[in-house]
Design a protein around this motif. Sequence first.
Motif, PDB file in Angstrom:
ATOM      1  N   THR A  77      33.799  37.569 -68.670  1.00 18.53           N
ATOM      2  CA  THR A  77      34.104  36.836 -69.895  1.00 18.53           C
ATOM      3  C   THR A  77      35.245  37.532 -70.622  1.00 18.53           C
ATOM      4  OG1 THR A  77      32.615  38.165 -71.219  1.00 18.53           O
ATOM      5  CG2 THR A  77      31.696  36.204 -70.251  1.00 18.53           C
ATOM      6  N   GLU A 127      24.672  30.575 -67.088  1.00 14.11           N
ATOM      7  CA  GLU A 127      26.022  30.074 -67.298  1.00 14.11           C
ATOM      8  C   GLU A 127      25.931  28.578 -67.451  1.00 14.11           C
ATOM      9  OE1 GLU A 127      28.762  31.043 -64.213  1.00 14.11           O
ATOM     10  OE2 GLU A 127      30.443  30.168 -65.291  1.00 14.11           O
ATOM     11  N   HIS A 135      28.676  25.572 -67.992  1.00 18.68           N
ATOM     12  CA  HIS A 135      30.081  25.134 -68.135  1.00 18.68           C
ATOM     13  C   HIS A 135      30.942  26.262 -68.682  1.00 18.68           C
ATOM     14  CE1 HIS A 135      28.772  21.228 -66.961  1.00 18.68           C
ATOM     15  NE2 HIS A 135      27.885  21.203 -67.924  1.00 18.68           N
ATOM     16  N   SER A 136      31.539  26.046 -69.843  1.00 20.63           N
ATOM     17  CA  SER A 136      32.435  27.086 -70.357  1.00 20.63           C
ATOM     18  C   SER A 136      31.702  28.043 -71.293  1.00 20.63           C
ATOM     19  CB  SER A 136      33.594  26.429 -71.100  1.00 20.63           C
ATOM     20  OG  SER A 136      33.071  25.640 -72.140  1.00 20.63           O
ATOM     21  N   LYS A 137      30.369  27.992 -71.209  1.00 18.08           N
ATOM     22  CA  LYS A 137      29.595  28.837 -72.111  1.00 18.08           C
ATOM     23  C   LYS A 137      28.570  29.648 -71.332  1.00 18.08           C
ATOM     24  CE  LYS A 137      29.848  25.552 -75.877  1.00 18.08           C
ATOM     25  NZ  LYS A 137      29.264  24.273 -76.234  1.00 18.08           N
ATOM     26  N   PRO A 170      30.866  31.098 -76.088  1.00 20.30           N
ATOM     27  CA  PRO A 170      31.889  30.662 -75.138  1.00 20.30           C
ATOM     28  C   PRO A 170      32.274  31.803 -74.188  1.00 20.30           C
ATOM     29  CG  PRO A 170      32.833  30.949 -77.313  1.00 20.30           C
ATOM     30  CD  PRO A 170      31.364  31.141 -77.458  1.00 20.30           C
ATOM     31  N   LEU A 171      32.602  31.432 -72.948  1.00 20.41           N
ATOM     32  CA  LEU A 171      33.021  32.460 -71.991  1.00 20.41           C
ATOM     33  C   LEU A 171      34.341  33.082 -72.410  1.00 20.41           C
ATOM     34  CD1 LEU A 171      32.029  30.802 -68.613  1.00 20.41           C
ATOM     35  CD2 LEU A 171      31.127  32.924 -69.531  1.00 20.41           C
ATOM     36  N   GLU A 172      35.178  32.260 -73.038  1.00 25.50           N
ATOM     37  CA  GLU A 172      36.439  32.809 -73.539  1.00 25.50           C
ATOM     38  C   GLU A 172      36.536  32.587 -75.034  1.00 25.50           C
ATOM     39  OE1 GLU A 172      40.115  32.516 -71.762  1.00 25.50           O
ATOM     40  OE2 GLU A 172      39.376  32.663 -69.694  1.00 25.50           O
TER      41      GLU A 172
END
Lengths: 139, 445
Positions: free
Chosen positions: B323, B357, B359-361, B435-437
């Motif tokens: 991340t 995990e 999706h993007s989170k 969020p992952l990013e």
Amino acid sequence: MERQNQKTILIVEDETLQLKSLSDKFADEGFRVLKARNGEEGLTAALKECPDIILLDILMPIMDGMTMLKNLREKNSWGKSVPVIMLTNLDADDEKIMKDIVSTEPVYYLVKSRWSLDEIAEKVRERLAESQNEKGRRI
Amino acid sequence: MPNFTLRYIIALIIIVPFVGVSYFLLHSGLEKQLSDSRVVNIAGRQRMLSQRISKVSLEISNRKDEYEISAHRKEIEESLALWKRSHNGLQNGDAELGLPGGNSETVKNLFATIKPFHQIMVKEAENIIREIDADGSNANVNGFTSMMLSNEAAFLSGMDKIVFQYDKEAKERVENLRKMELILLWTIFAVLAINGIFILRPAVKKLKAADDLKNEFISIASHQLRTPLTGIKWAAEQIIKKENLSGGGQEYMGYVIMSIKSLSSLIDVLLNVSRLDAGKISVQPESVELVGFIQNIIDEHKPVRDKKNLKVSFTHLMEKLETKTDKSMLRDIIQTLFSNAMEYTLDGGEIKITLKENHSKFVFIVKDTGIGIPKKEQGAFLFQKFHRSSNAKRLKPEGFGLGLYIAKQAADLLRGKIWFESEENKGSVFYAELPLESKAIKSKI
């Protein structure tokens, strides 16, 4: 061979207990340890001995770490590139320090109270390896 | 230093008469309007009454039978009484009719002009009634009627002018009232603005200054505390590693280091809160491998886990999860949720940590078999500064109630969410979805 591989570390720290713990730790880790108790002493020692890496406290009497770093970077090409790890108990979000540090790259800084001696030693080795690579790339 | 109580009292002293006067003005304005409309109404009715009297007189002149005459007599008498009373009331006031009296000079003059015509009409109407009373169906009222009719036109045109004048004056008064209302409105605005400038603004400034001072103090104090603590910590680390301590000595030093760590993290918490309050926080994303990061935090708490004999498990389907997030905020969130679970789970309990995990989170879940949160105390306020649930306070009186506050603030700054499910005496599940990013945020100051 053994002697040639031995790295020299300069520790600039005004607090006695912290200086002792750090220098003993790095001596145990096989470093040649140079000690200084303020920025002025540190700068003299650095220019004379050209250590491989410098651990530098920020808040010190006579000359603080930021000033010493600036002087070091402006002095010569060795001073410009020697890896420095700033030690602080101030906060990461102190914008002024952040700005000063960024403008005098290459340095790394860490908040002392959050790091154990082992972690600091690991970080020092990491930075040494990085600077070795950079030198290699440059040649 | 400005005395706000005094300023406030002065402001009240200014405002109270204003409000009093405006209330009085509006009230009397409304009253006046009401009586104006009555006056105009009654003045209009006077025209109608005089016409009716004339009409009835005429009908009596062309009399038919006795019954009709007596009905006409009654009508003329009633109309005349009301007409006379209203005429008098309009000039001199009549409380029962709601007439204030007190006419303007113009109206008085107009009344003076129609006075003779009115008098004649009244006199003739009275004469007609008297004639009918004397002679019944044989009464001859022709003379009176024609006398009355010849005066009616002058009376009506005078009355028209009076109604018109009344109406004009009422309109002027409404206009004045409007102006007054406007002035009053602006005055109130001005008073409010002055209040804002001289009371509210300096008061807010003073509060802000006090708050800044407090944050500054915490920040400096924390830094001063950290310096000796660091020396002690590092020395303790050296002692436990280098000196040949006995078993007892090792144990003591272990506790010393643990205490130092908890003191150190408490200082971090205080600093965090003061920075959050001062808006002095920035999000600096860097690469973090989550599985290792979480495992590290779990390992750090091994002494507590062993002491309380807790069963801790960490489930993650992925081997690694990369991340880009702010490390110290992530630590605040994970550490708070995990150490809360350890804190509020009784000896021998179980803590299940899960990383998912999505999706993007990613979602970090901590489930414990602890004391839980009483149903009544479940709500968003659990994340407020210094808030602690009643059973948490009973179990561990010395807590600060800052952990969840900081975790929530950190999650907000990373644009994530924190929530929980809980049942008292059964356990709690806390979720953090991040969020992952994360996006970088610069500090406000």
